[in-house]
Design an enzyme around this catalytic site. Structure first.
Site, PDB file in Angstrom:
ATOM      1  N   LYS A  93       0.773  -1.261   0.398  1.00  0.00           N
ATOM      2  CA  LYS A  93      -0.108  -0.232  -0.085  1.00  0.00           C
ATOM      3  C   LYS A  93       0.802   1.346   0.089  1.00  0.00           C
ATOM      4  CE  LYS A  93      -4.704  -1.519   0.259  1.00  0.00           C
ATOM      5  NZ  LYS A  93      -4.569  -2.868   1.497  1.00  0.00           N
ATOM      6  N   GLU A 115      -9.954   6.907   2.779  1.00  0.00           N
ATOM      7  CA  GLU A 115     -10.611   5.939   3.366  1.00  0.00           C
ATOM      8  C   GLU A 115      -9.886   4.517   3.855  1.00  0.00           C
ATOM      9  OE1 GLU A 115     -10.330   5.670   0.051  1.00  0.00           O
ATOM     10  OE2 GLU A 115      -9.544   3.312  -0.321  1.00  0.00           O
ATOM     11  N   SER A 384       1.570  -9.345  -1.111  1.00  0.00           N
ATOM     12  CA  SER A 384       1.539  -8.340  -0.927  1.00  0.00           C
ATOM     13  C   SER A 384       1.388  -7.738  -0.032  1.00  0.00           C
ATOM     14  CB  SER A 384      -0.234  -8.079  -0.935  1.00  0.00           C
ATOM     15  OG  SER A 384      -0.999  -8.848  -0.372  1.00  0.00           O
TER      16      SER A 384
END
Ligand SMILES: *Cc1c(COP(=O)(O)O)cnc(C)c1O
Length: 418
Positions: A93, A115, A384
Site C-alpha cells: 500500500k 478511506e 502483498s
C-alpha cells in the site's frame, strides 16, 4: 505492452469498464488531477523521484525469495515469493501512497483524506502525511475501527484524525462514500488518496502505474534467481492493485500465466464471499465513481461481502483487470477461508514466513496447483503484505485458547469491546 495501451479511445476506459462517474461539482477537481497525473507520467524525473523515495524510505527493492522447503514438500513447481511484506508499514500500500503524496505536492494541496477497511491503507496514508507535513483525515467504518484497534492507534499517534463512519454496514464502502463527501466540501485544498486501483479515472490507472514498480523489479529478479521467467504469477485481488502491479511486469511474456486470487469466503453459492469474477454472482454496474463488476442485487443495491481477510472484502474490482480477464490474459480463481487457514499454518511452519491473510489467498491457489506442475517449472507469488496485523484473527482461526483468553482479559482490563 503497457496498461495504457488498453484504453479503447475513450479516456479512462478499458473495454467498457472504468470511466468517471462523479457529481458535477467534482468535475474541475478530477480534471485537475487527471492533468497533473498525465504530466507526471510524461516526466521521467517524477518516476525517478518516486523510485528514490521508495528506496530511501520504504526499503525497495523488496527481494524475491525461493521457498525451497515448501517446493520440496509439495513435490512440484519451484515456488518463489516477491516480498512486498518487507515494505515500511508492512504492505504494498505504501507504494501507491508515497506516489500520490508526491503528486499532492505538485498539486499544491495541503490536506489528504483516505478511506480504509483493515486499516493498512489508512496507516500508510497517515505515515505519508506525517512525513510530508499534510493534514490528514482517515474515514473508517465504525465496525472496522473496533476490529482494527492497533492500526487506529498508530494512525492517531502519527497525527491523523480517524473518523468512525456510522452509516450503512459501517465498513469499507460506507467509508468511501464519506470520504467522497469530504472531498466535495474541501476539494480546494484536499487530495483524496484512494487506496486501490478502483474508483473514477484517473485512479485505476494512476494506482496501477505506481504499483507497476512491483512487476518491474520482480521480472528482473526472478530471471536472475531462477534463471528464467516464471510459468505462473499469483496475486490476491481485493480492489486489484497489488495484482495489476506485479502482472504489469509480465504482460508481454506470452508464456507467463497470470492468476488472480479472490476471496472465496464460505465458498461458491454461500452468499458469504467477495469473489467478483471467480464466482458467477457479480454483474456489471456503476457505483463509487466507476463502471465494473459489482456484487449487487437486481436493483443495483450492493450486497454484503465476507472474507477472513478484511483487505479483500470489497464489492468492486479494478476495471483494467476485468478487461484483461475478458481477453483471456488473466485467469481468476478464489480461495476459501478454510483453505487460507490451512495454508497459513503450512507456510509458517515450512518457511517461517507470515503472509498477510490477504496474500495467503495467493499462496493457497499456488499450493493447490504447484504439485500438478513439473519440478523444473517456476511459480512466483506476490506476498502483498505481512500478517503481523492479523494476529488476533489468526489466533482466533487457529483456535489458540491461551491467546484468546489473554486477548479477552486485556480487552476487559482496557475496557474494550471485542
Ligand atoms: C489492502 C491489501 C490487499 C488488497 O488490495 P489490492 O488493491 O487488491 O492489492 C492485499 N494485500 C494486503 C496485504 C493489503 O493490505
Amino acid at each position: 505492452m503497457s496498461i495504457f495501451d488498453f484504453a479503447d479511445g475513450r479516456e479512462g476506459y478499458y473495454g467498457q469498464y472504468g470511466g468517471t462517474f462523479l457529481p458535477e461539482i467534482l468535475a474541475a477537481t478530477i480534471e485537475e488531477l487527471q492533468d497533473c497525473f498525465a504530466r507526471c507520467k510524461e516526466d521521467p524525473t517524477f518516476w525517478q523521484e518516486y523510485v528514490d523515495l521508495l528506496q530511501s524510505y520504504s526499503g525497495r527493492p523488496t527481494p524475491v525469495t525461493h521457498l525451497a522447503n515448501l517446493s520440496k514438500q509439495l513435490g512440484g513447481a519451484q515456488i518463489y515469493v516477491k516480498r512486498e511484506d518487507l515494505n515500511h508499514t508492512g504492505s504494498h500500500k505504501i507504494n501507491n501512497v508515497l506516489g500520490q503524496g508526491l503528486l499532492c505536492k505538485r498539486l499544491g494541496k495541503t490536506r489528504v483524506i483516505a478511506e480504509t477497511g483493515a486499516g493498512q491503507h489508512g496507516y500508510a496514508t497517515a505515515t505519508m502525511a506525517a512525513r510530508f507535513g499534510f493534514d490528514c483525515t482517515i474515514y473508517m467504518g465504525a465496525v472496522d475501527v473496533a476490529r482494527q484497534r492497533p492500526n487506529v492507534f498508530w494512525m492517531e499517534r502519527m497525527g491523523a484524525k480517524v473518523v468512525a463512519v456510522e452509516d450503512g454496514q459501517k465498513t469499507l464502502k460506507d467509508a468511501i462514500n464519506e470520504a467522497l463527501r469530504d472531498w466535495v466540501t474541501n476539494m480546494h485544498n484536499t487530495h483524496y488518496v484512494l487506496g486501490t486501483a478502483c474508483g473514477p479515472h484517473p485512479f485505476p490507472e494512476m494506482v496501477s502505474y505506481f504499483q507497476s514498480i512491483i512487476g518491474q523489479e520482480a521480472r528482473q529478479q526472478i530471471v536472475k534467481v531462477a534463471g528464467r521467467l516464471p510459468d505462473r504469477v499469483y496475486a490476491c485481488v481485493g480492489g486489484g492493485s497489488n495484482a495489476i502491479g506485479i502482472f504489469q511486469g509480465f504482460l508481454d511474456d506470452s508464456g507467463v500465466e497470470l492468476v488472480a486470487c479472490e476471496a472465496g469466503g464460505h465458498g461458491p453459492g454461500s452468499g458469504m464471499h467477495a469473489a467478483r469474477l471467480a464466482y458467477p454472482d457479480a454483474s456489471v454496474g456503476v457505483a463509487q465513481g466507476f463502471k465494473t463488476y459489482f456484487l449487487q442485487d437486481d436493483n443495483g443495491n450492493m450486497l454484503e461481502t465476507h472474507s477472513i481477510a478484511a483487505g479483500l472484502d470489497y464489492i468492486g474490482v479494478n476495471p483494467i483487470l476485468v478487461h484483461l480477464w475478458e481477453n483471456d490474459k488473466v485467469r481468476f480463481t478464489a480461495a476459501t477461508d478454510e483453505q487460507v487457514r490451512e495454508t497459513i499454518k503450512l507456510v509458517m511452519r515450512t518457511e517461517g514466513l507470515i503472509p498477510a491473510l490477504e496474500s495467503t489467498h495467493a499462496f493457497a491457489m499456488a499450493i493447490e496447483e504447484a504439485p500438478k506442475m513439473g519440478v523444473d517449472e517456476v511459480i512466483l507469488i506476490n506476498q502483498s503484505g505481512r500478517g503481523d496485523k492479523d494476529i488476533f484473527t489468526i489466533a482466533d482461526a487457529l483456535d489458540d485458547k491461551s491467546w484468546k483468553q489473554f486477548i479477552a482479559s486485556k480487552a476487559k482490563e482496557y475496557d474494550l469491546e471485542k
